[in-house]
Design an enzyme around this catalytic site. Structure first.
Site, PDB file in Angstrom:
ATOM      1  N   GLU A  28      36.970 -25.272  16.434  1.00  0.00           N
ATOM      2  CA  GLU A  28      37.862 -24.792  17.781  1.00  0.00           C
ATOM      3  C   GLU A  28      36.883 -24.084  18.503  1.00  0.00           C
ATOM      4  OE1 GLU A  28      40.897 -21.985  16.126  1.00  0.00           O
ATOM      5  OE2 GLU A  28      42.068 -23.784  15.749  1.00  0.00           O
ATOM      6  N   ARG A  59      20.131 -19.699  36.857  1.00  0.00           N
ATOM      7  CA  ARG A  59      21.207 -19.678  37.828  1.00  0.00           C
ATOM      8  C   ARG A  59      21.709 -18.160  37.437  1.00  0.00           C
ATOM      9  NH1 ARG A  59      23.600 -24.291  39.481  1.00  0.00           N
ATOM     10  NH2 ARG A  59      22.895 -26.056  38.707  1.00  0.00           N
ATOM     11  N   HIS A  62      25.039 -13.724  38.763  1.00  0.00           N
ATOM     12  CA  HIS A  62      25.982 -13.751  39.497  1.00  0.00           C
ATOM     13  C   HIS A  62      27.205 -12.609  39.177  1.00  0.00           C
ATOM     14  CE1 HIS A  62      24.760 -17.844  40.131  1.00  0.00           C
ATOM     15  NE2 HIS A  62      24.150 -17.153  41.105  1.00  0.00           N
ATOM     16  N   LYS A  71      33.846 -13.781  31.122  1.00  0.00           N
ATOM     17  CA  LYS A  71      33.357 -15.195  30.980  1.00  0.00           C
ATOM     18  C   LYS A  71      33.202 -15.557  29.531  1.00  0.00           C
ATOM     19  CE  LYS A  71      31.108 -15.588  35.430  1.00  0.00           C
ATOM     20  NZ  LYS A  71      29.799 -15.782  36.102  1.00  0.00           N
ATOM     21  N   HIS A 118      25.988 -12.011  35.422  1.00  0.00           N
ATOM     22  CA  HIS A 118      25.533 -13.061  34.433  1.00  0.00           C
ATOM     23  C   HIS A 118      24.745 -14.021  35.009  1.00  0.00           C
ATOM     24  CE1 HIS A 118      26.127 -17.047  32.057  1.00  0.00           C
ATOM     25  NE2 HIS A 118      25.745 -16.326  31.172  1.00  0.00           N
ATOM     26  N   TYR A 131      31.988 -22.649  30.605  1.00  0.00           N
ATOM     27  CA  TYR A 131      32.575 -21.405  30.473  1.00  0.00           C
ATOM     28  C   TYR A 131      33.959 -21.037  31.065  1.00  0.00           C
ATOM     29  CZ  TYR A 131      30.622 -20.610  35.237  1.00  0.00           C
ATOM     30  OH  TYR A 131      30.307 -20.749  36.559  1.00  0.00           O
ATOM     31  N   ASP A 171      20.219 -17.484  44.848  1.00  0.00           N
ATOM     32  CA  ASP A 171      19.747 -16.598  43.796  1.00  0.00           C
ATOM     33  C   ASP A 171      18.436 -16.331  44.110  1.00  0.00           C
ATOM     34  OD1 ASP A 171      21.972 -17.386  42.547  1.00  0.00           O
ATOM     35  OD2 ASP A 171      21.166 -18.847  41.185  1.00  0.00           O
TER      36      ASP A 171
END
Length: 184
Positions: A28, A59, A62, A71, A118, A131, A171
């Site tokens: 799950e 990345r 943020h 998240k 993150h 996410y 970034d």
């Protein structure tokens, strides 16, 4: 589901149960009741995101100053080094970071609650990251911390041949924590 601590108590590494046999596996990826028990709260998810990136892409870091997002992060293919930075000025851990490796093979998830920036660095030839977020993307309130801010001192894994990470223009223009708009 097993819950593992990270270097910051609010960020949790989650290990869902995996049922495997000669045919393959089943797990799950999200169960509201199980997730709420694991993290001790019941956030509502409103948006799902998926990104694909090549080796060496970084990345982040943020976050949003309004409509802050929690998240639930997992890797669908490949491996990444995922980092969270506490950006809550009222927190005794303000400016501290933690990082964990996430991979499709391990099937772990990372809970990054609101109040943290993150980012992730791709460690495999390609990675797909999925996410769920607890609030919608708000471009006007999006901010980015500089991935290599010396005040943060994030220990990113080395990239082959000493190359620099591959960054978007946004970034690469991230701000140092000391200059950034953060959260109360």
């Amino acid at each position: 589901m097993k819950v593992h601590a990270t270097g910051l108590p609010e960020i949790l590494l989650l290990e869902p149960a995996v049922f495997a046999d000669e045919r393959g596996f089943f797990t799950e990826t999200y169960n509201r009741q199980t997730f709420a028990q694991a993290i001790g709260s019941d956030p509502a998810f409103v948006q799902d995101n998926r990104s694909g990136s090549a080796y060496g892409v970084l990345r982040g870091l943020h976050y949003q100053v309004r409509r802050t997002q929690g998240k639930l992060i997992q890797v669908l293919s490949g491996r990444v080094y995922s980092v969270g930075v506490d950006i809550r000025r009222s927190s005794p851990r303000y400016g501290r970071w933690t990082g964990v490796e996430l991979s499709a093979q391990a099937r772990h998830q990372l809970w990054m609650p609101p109040g943290f920036a993150h980012g992730f660095l791709v460690l495999s030839e390609h990675a797909e990251v999925f996410y769920k977020t607890t609030d919608f993307y708000d471009p006007a309130s999006e901010r980015c911390l500089l991935w290599n801010d010396p005040d943060l001192g994030i220990g990113w894994p080395a990239i082959r041949h000493g190359a620099a990470p591959r960054l978007s223009a946004k970034d690469a223009a991230g701000q140092r924590l000391r200059d950034a708009e953060t959260l109360p």
